[in-house]
Design a protein around this motif. Structure first.
Motif, short mmCIF file in Angstrom:
data_model
loop_
_atom_site.label_atom_id
_atom_site.label_comp_id
_atom_site.label_asym_id
_atom_site.label_seq_id
_atom_site.Cartn_x
_atom_site.Cartn_y
_atom_site.Cartn_z
N UNK A 130 0.84 -1.19 0.00
CA UNK A 130 0.00 0.00 0.00
C UNK A 130 0.88 1.25 0.00
N UNK A 131 1.93 1.24 0.83
CA UNK A 131 2.86 2.36 0.89
C UNK A 131 3.62 2.52 -0.42
N UNK A 132 4.02 1.40 -1.02
CA UNK A 132 4.72 1.46 -2.31
C UNK A 132 3.82 2.09 -3.37
N UNK A 133 2.52 1.77 -3.33
CA UNK A 133 1.58 2.38 -4.27
C UNK A 133 1.50 3.88 -4.03
N UNK A 142 1.27 10.00 2.89
CA UNK A 142 0.60 8.70 3.07
C UNK A 142 1.60 7.55 2.95
N UNK A 143 2.55 7.69 2.02
CA UNK A 143 3.56 6.64 1.85
C UNK A 143 4.38 6.45 3.11
N UNK A 144 4.85 7.56 3.68
CA UNK A 144 5.68 7.46 4.88
C UNK A 144 4.88 6.91 6.06
N UNK A 145 3.68 7.42 6.26
CA UNK A 145 2.86 6.96 7.38
C UNK A 145 2.54 5.48 7.29
N UNK A 146 2.21 5.04 6.08
CA UNK A 146 1.84 3.63 5.89
C UNK A 146 3.06 2.72 6.01
N UNK A 149 3.80 2.07 9.52
CA UNK A 149 2.92 1.03 10.07
C UNK A 149 3.47 -0.36 9.74
N UNK A 150 3.98 -0.54 8.52
CA UNK A 150 4.57 -1.83 8.15
C UNK A 150 5.78 -2.15 9.03
N UNK A 151 6.62 -1.15 9.26
CA UNK A 151 7.81 -1.34 10.11
C UNK A 151 7.39 -1.67 11.54
N UNK A 152 6.37 -1.00 12.03
CA UNK A 152 5.90 -1.26 13.40
C UNK A 152 5.42 -2.70 13.55
N UNK A 153 4.86 -3.25 12.48
CA UNK A 153 4.37 -4.63 12.52
C UNK A 153 5.49 -5.65 12.37
N UNK A 167 10.84 6.57 1.45
CA UNK A 167 9.67 7.43 1.60
C UNK A 167 10.05 8.71 2.35
N UNK A 168 10.85 8.57 3.39
CA UNK A 168 11.27 9.75 4.16
C UNK A 168 12.11 10.70 3.31
N UNK A 169 13.02 10.13 2.52
CA UNK A 169 13.87 10.98 1.68
C UNK A 169 13.04 11.71 0.63
N UNK A 170 12.08 11.01 0.03
CA UNK A 170 11.19 11.67 -0.93
C UNK A 170 10.37 12.77 -0.25
N UNK A 171 10.14 12.59 1.07
CA UNK A 171 9.34 13.54 1.83
C UNK A 171 10.22 14.60 2.50
N UNK A 172 11.46 14.75 1.98
CA UNK A 172 12.40 15.79 2.45
C UNK A 172 12.78 15.62 3.92
#
Length: 230
Positions: A130-133, A142-146, A149-153, A167-172
């Motif tokens: 979902x995050x990759x999408x 949304x990518x970073x937040x999701x 969640x995957x990492x937390x699991x 995702x973080x790097x893309x999100x500056x």
């Protein structure tokens, strides 16, 4: 041993084939060829078994036969409508096309979500794709937040930490991304893509000696790739 006592034990036969298939990651073409032979025998005996369809599809995808793999994943979704993995494999294939087929990826991820909700649990792999999408759609928050969640699991999944960094790097958020790349490498010291990302981040920060260390580690993990010299 299980096959010795029961040569119709599908799980045991798949276990042997999967082990040989996964050895291909160490560039052993003979292992993949042997695995393919075992999968073909399993398909001859159990063509409608979702487990066989899914694992053989993975082997076909590994060997570059993506369209054939997609067809087997589709059959697996029909044979077992409670397993989200074939849907996610299809989503992965659609996202990795050039250009990505976002519409089909969205549909298959939605199907996986439906299965997830029916089971009442939270599936790390569903969150990951979902995050990759979201990343492919340029929905960076949304990518970073999701992905978080995957990492937390699955905190010990190096791939999830690496893609959280992306995702973080893309999100500056470069400094947070670096921490995620480092965690991916801590979990898998030969994670080539994480070494490359860490090296590129070091160049951005003008830390050239650290970049060289990361690129050397990348070259050691993936010696066949000459792009590191550029």
């Amino acid at each position: 041993k299980a096959i010795k006592y029961d040569d119709e034990n599908i799980a045991a036969r798949l276990g042997v084939a999967n082990t040989l298939r996964d050895l291909e990651g160490s560039k052993d073409p003979a292992a993949l060829a042997n695995a393919m032979h075992l999968y073909q025998e399993l398909m001859a005996d159990h063509a409608r078994d979702a487990r066989v369809q899914f694992e053989y599809g993975s082997a076909l995808e590994t060997s570059g036969r993506v369209d054939e793999a997609l067809e087997l994943y589709r059959e697996a979704t029909k044979a077992d409508d409670k397993d989200p993995r074939p849907h996610l494999k299809m989503a992965a294939a659609y996202l990795q096309r050039d250009p990505p087929d976002l519409e089909k990826a969205q549909k298959t991820i939605d199907d996986a979500r439906t299965i997830e909700m029916a089971t009442g649990g939270s599936n790390a792999e569903v969150r990951f794709w979902e995050a990759r999408l979201y990343l492919a759609q340029d929905k960076l928050h949304e990518a970073q937040t999701t992905m978080e969640q995957a990492v937390a699991l699955e905190k010990k999944n190096a791939v999830y930490h690496y893609w959280l960094g992306r995702a973080m790097q893309e999100n500056n958020s470069l400094y947070q991304a670096i921490d995620s790349y480092k965690e991916a490498i801590r979990l898998n010291s030969r994670y080539a893509d994480a070494h490359m990302a860490l090296g590129q981040a070091a160049i951005t920060r003008h830390q050239y000696s650290k970049a060289r260390e990361s690129f050397d580690a990348y070259r050691e993990a993936r010696p066949e790739d000459a792009t590191v010299f550029y």
